[in-house]
Design an enzyme around this catalytic site. Structure first.
Site, mmCIF file in Angstrom:
data_model
loop_
_atom_site.group_PDB
_atom_site.id
_atom_site.type_symbol
_atom_site.label_atom_id
_atom_site.label_comp_id
_atom_site.label_asym_id
_atom_site.label_seq_id
_atom_site.Cartn_x
_atom_site.Cartn_y
_atom_site.Cartn_z
ATOM 1 N N LYS A 192 0.891 -1.164 0.000
ATOM 2 C CA LYS A 192 0.000 0.000 0.000
ATOM 3 C C LYS A 192 0.930 1.215 0.000
ATOM 4 O O LYS A 192 1.412 1.659 1.034
ATOM 5 C CB LYS A 192 -0.877 -0.011 1.257
ATOM 6 C CG LYS A 192 -2.243 0.635 1.068
ATOM 7 C CD LYS A 192 -2.206 2.086 0.656
ATOM 8 C CE LYS A 192 -1.972 2.999 1.835
ATOM 9 N NZ LYS A 192 -1.672 4.387 1.427
ATOM 10 N N GLU A 268 9.392 1.276 11.113
ATOM 11 C CA GLU A 268 10.390 2.350 11.013
ATOM 12 C C GLU A 268 9.606 3.652 11.119
ATOM 13 O O GLU A 268 8.855 3.987 10.202
ATOM 14 C CB GLU A 268 11.117 2.311 9.657
ATOM 15 C CG GLU A 268 11.710 0.970 9.262
ATOM 16 C CD GLU A 268 12.988 0.646 9.997
ATOM 17 O OE1 GLU A 268 13.399 1.451 10.856
ATOM 18 O OE2 GLU A 268 13.555 -0.421 9.735
ATOM 19 N N CYS A 302 13.801 10.803 7.119
ATOM 20 C CA CYS A 302 13.577 10.492 8.536
ATOM 21 C C CYS A 302 14.849 10.667 9.360
ATOM 22 O O CYS A 302 14.787 10.879 10.554
ATOM 23 C CB CYS A 302 13.064 9.064 8.665
ATOM 24 S SG CYS A 302 14.153 7.869 7.901
ATOM 25 N N GLU A 404 8.735 16.315 15.548
ATOM 26 C CA GLU A 404 9.255 16.115 14.195
ATOM 27 C C GLU A 404 8.541 17.071 13.235
ATOM 28 O O GLU A 404 7.313 17.077 13.161
ATOM 29 C CB GLU A 404 9.010 14.673 13.737
ATOM 30 C CG GLU A 404 9.596 14.406 12.358
ATOM 31 C CD GLU A 404 9.296 13.001 11.825
ATOM 32 O OE1 GLU A 404 8.128 12.584 11.844
ATOM 33 O OE2 GLU A 404 10.250 12.339 11.365
HETATM 34 P P1 NAD Z 1 2.251 8.396 7.307
HETATM 35 O O1 NAD Z 1 2.350 7.658 8.601
HETATM 36 O O2 NAD Z 1 1.303 9.526 7.223
HETATM 37 O O3 NAD Z 1 1.836 7.414 6.118
HETATM 38 C C1 NAD Z 1 2.611 6.284 5.796
HETATM 39 C C2 NAD Z 1 1.724 5.255 5.141
HETATM 40 O O4 NAD Z 1 0.783 4.766 6.093
HETATM 41 C C3 NAD Z 1 0.914 5.776 3.959
HETATM 42 O O5 NAD Z 1 0.906 4.791 2.958
HETATM 43 C C4 NAD Z 1 -0.472 5.950 4.579
HETATM 44 O O6 NAD Z 1 -1.517 5.891 3.637
HETATM 45 C C5 NAD Z 1 -0.522 4.784 5.527
HETATM 46 N N1 NAD Z 1 -1.480 4.902 6.633
HETATM 47 C C6 NAD Z 1 -1.861 6.020 7.294
HETATM 48 N N2 NAD Z 1 -2.728 5.710 8.274
HETATM 49 C C7 NAD Z 1 -2.919 4.362 8.236
HETATM 50 C C8 NAD Z 1 -3.699 3.438 8.990
HETATM 51 N N3 NAD Z 1 -4.463 3.835 10.012
HETATM 52 N N4 NAD Z 1 -3.639 2.127 8.673
HETATM 53 C C9 NAD Z 1 -2.846 1.701 7.659
HETATM 54 N N5 NAD Z 1 -2.088 2.532 6.903
HETATM 55 C C10 NAD Z 1 -2.120 3.845 7.194
HETATM 56 O O7 NAD Z 1 3.736 8.840 6.951
HETATM 57 P P2 NAD Z 1 4.201 9.770 5.750
HETATM 58 O O8 NAD Z 1 3.713 11.142 6.041
HETATM 59 O O9 NAD Z 1 3.877 9.102 4.476
HETATM 60 O O10 NAD Z 1 5.799 9.721 5.928
HETATM 61 C C11 NAD Z 1 6.510 10.591 6.746
HETATM 62 C C12 NAD Z 1 6.838 9.922 8.078
HETATM 63 O O11 NAD Z 1 7.563 8.721 7.842
HETATM 64 C C13 NAD Z 1 7.733 10.761 8.963
HETATM 65 O O12 NAD Z 1 7.281 10.672 10.291
HETATM 66 C C14 NAD Z 1 9.098 10.093 8.833
HETATM 67 O O13 NAD Z 1 9.976 10.278 9.917
HETATM 68 C C15 NAD Z 1 8.703 8.664 8.694
HETATM 69 N N6 NAD Z 1 9.765 7.898 8.052
HETATM 70 C C16 NAD Z 1 10.507 7.030 8.819
HETATM 71 C C17 NAD Z 1 11.547 6.323 8.239
HETATM 72 C C18 NAD Z 1 12.383 5.358 9.052
HETATM 73 O O14 NAD Z 1 13.109 4.593 8.457
HETATM 74 N N7 NAD Z 1 12.292 5.380 10.365
HETATM 75 C C19 NAD Z 1 11.829 6.489 6.879
HETATM 76 C C20 NAD Z 1 11.064 7.384 6.132
HETATM 77 C C21 NAD Z 1 10.024 8.077 6.728
#
Ligand code: NAD
Length: 500
Positions: A192, A268, A302, A404
């Site tokens: 997804k 992550e 991140c 963040e």
């Molecule tokens: P997000 O959590 O908003 O979304 C990530 C994914 O989760 C998307 O595909 C979204 O549609 C899905 N999602 C959202 N709510 C959901 C639910 N209730 N059930 C299932 N799926 C759901 O994150 P984002 O805004 O896309 O990415 C940015 C974030 O990701 C930042 O916090 C960043 O730090 C983190 N990040 C972490 C790493 C790491 O390796 N630790 C790497 C990259 C990004």
């Protein structure tokens, strides 16, 4: 853009735009509610994706299950590895298409996507094809209490159907970082991708089918998180494990969805990373390294440091150096010559970052540079750009220093002793990454190990052998990925003991 607004925007889907369908059983399938995919560099829709409903999610889970019960489940490791290599070749053969798709979804500079995102997408498949071949399982032979002998060893089995939920900042790189080891272990996956960046996951479906990966091994469901494809997928009883990269609060929501079926989880999550610069550091290298770390991908990494602690005697020189680096960045359209600074991913994310820019001033920041929206001409005028921004004079406990932001910004804070720097750096609910800048490698080693994080860099950033553990401490994640660590998550050992 809110979900409702996105749907409204495409009540009349533009047929000339690229259509991003759900991919199930090696086929793009009809159905689902259209939503706009917007190019953040211009603010204009560039594709239409189709939000999977419950029936489409069910069909993806059924296809994945059928693959595990079919030829994929009985395929030899050698054949599986060969297919992973073919997928890597397939990405490289269509490099320009992947590049165009990633750039259209993210607006990131051509130089960044062509050097980082797409090559790593291909490399992830090669790395895990190699790792799985080289990894032994444990084996012991021992004397039994009755004077006989036994041999005790483990075999690895795939987990089954794995949900891969990925974010928008490094779409292909982070998604394949999960898909490649999951397939290396013999699982079937349902991806997804982020609703903001669905293109490369969709294109990868074509590559999988062309490479000869059996039907149902790789599936893609499009859509949003809560009450949409994301939530339906992670709460589906047919999904055995969830691997997720994204925000910490989304991780909490997914954990709740996973709880009734006690699914395996690898997370992550977010970060609020610290960097520490000592007076004995090579200051030019620290400025070059940390300006890259703060501003790369417009701060949407991140691992990016949003807190930089600098020893007081070099504080002014460091701030001056960072300001000059920020001033040299060139925002604009990805394809424009010399552009090295892209937009944020969406209007909504830009509003969030600009709210933090305003909050920083309310919390007492001196704005060293930036703080607003750059003035750009032409198509880029509609893009979601912000200025690279640096602050001083913020108290360590300001919200801007604790939450963040995920934008191209950092607070620079002076310190007077090593102990103080370590205490400040560790005083965070997050624990993803840190970097330490010093010529004293004993100190670098000591402080690197004292950081409450998943990865510490010394005199560098975003550099690592892909076989080493990657993940976060505290609110930044659960588990580790990379090399054997990924294989350990995506497979389950069965312990076999034979009495001889
Ligand atoms: P997000 O959590 O908003 O979304 C990530 C994914 O989760 C998307 O595909 C979204 O549609 C899905 N999602 C959202 N709510 C959901 C639910 N209730 N059930 C299932 N799926 C759901 O994150 P984002 O805004 O896309 O990415 C940015 C974030 O990701 C930042 O916090 C960043 O730090 C983190 N990040 C972490 C790493 C790491 O390796 N630790 C790497 C990259 C990004």
């Amino acid at each position: 853009m809110t979900e409702a607004a996105i749907h409204e925007a495409v009540s009349d889907p533009a047929p000339a735009l690229r259509q991003l369908r759900n991919f199930v059983g090696n086929r793009f399938i009809e159905g689902g509610k259209p939503f706009a995919v917007v190019d953040p560099a211009t603010g204009r829709q560039h594709a239409t994706a189709y939000e999977a409903d419950a029936a489409i999610v069910d069909s993806a889970v059924a296809a994945a299950r059928a693959a595990l019960d079919g030829p994929w489940g009985s395929m030899t490791l050698a054949k599986r590895r060969a297919l992973l290599m073919k997928v890597a070749d397939g990405i490289e053969a269509r490099f320009d298409e992947f590049l165009a798709a990633e750039i259209a979804d993210t607006g990131k500079p051509h130089s960044l996507a062509s050097h980082l995102d797409i090559p790593r997408g291909a490399a992830n498949f090669r790395v895990f094809a190699d790792v799985i071949a080289a990894l032994p399982t444990e084996s012991f032979d021992f004397d039994t209490p009755d004077g006989g002998k036994a041999i005790n060893y483990a075999v690895r089995r795939p987990l089954g159907v794995v949900a891969v939920v990925s974010p928008w900042n490094l779409p292909l790189l982070l998604m394949t970082w999960k898909v490649a080891p999951a397939l290396a272990c013999g699982n079937a996956v349902i991806v997804k991708p982020s609703e903001e960046t669905p293109s490369t996951a969709t294109l990868l479906g074509e590559v999988m089918a062309e490479a000869g990966v059996p039907e149902g091994v790789y599936n893609v469901v499009q859509g949003f998180g809560p009450s949409s494809a994301g939530e339906m997928l992670v709460s589906h009883p047919g999904v055995r494990a969830i691997t997720f990269t994204g925000e910490t609060r989304t991780g909490s929501a997914i954990m709740r969805s996973a709880a009734p079926h006690v699914k395996a989880l690898s997370f992550e999550l977010g970060g609020k990373n610290a960097a520490i610069v000592f007076a004995d550091a090579d200051l030019d290298a620290a400025v070059a390294g940390l300006s890259r770390a703060v501003f790369l991908n417009t701060g949407q990494v991140c691992l990016a440091p949003e807190r930089i602690y600098v020893e007081r005697s070099v504080f002014d020189a460091f701030v001056t150096g960072m300001k000059a680096k920020a001033a040299a960045l060139k925002p604009g359209l990805p394809s424009d010559a010399g552009v090295d600074f892209g937009p944020l991913i969406s209007a909504e994310h830009r509003n969030k970052v600009l709210d933090y820019y305003r909050l920083a001033e309310q919390e007492g920041a001196t704005v060293v540079t930036g703080g607003g929206i750059p003035v750009l001409d032409g198509d880029a005028a509609g893009g979601f750009f912000v200025e690279p921004t640096l602050w001083t004079d913020l108290p360590h406990d300001a919200r801007v220093c604790r939450e963040e932001i995920f934008g191209p910004c950092a607070a620079i804070i002076p310190f007077d002793s090593e102990a103080e720097a370590v205490r400040l750096a560790n005083d965070s609910p997050y624990g993803l990454a840190a970097s330490v800048w010093t010529r004293d490698l004993s100190r670098g080693h000591r402080i690197g190990g004292a950081m409450e994080v998943g990865i510490s860099w010394v005199n560098c950033w975003f550099l690592r052998d892909l076989r080493t553990p990657f993940g976060g401490a505290k609110l930044s994640g659960i588990g580790r990925e990379g090399g054997a660590h990924s294989i350990n998550f995506y497979s389950e050992p069965t312990n076999i003991c034979i009495k001889l």
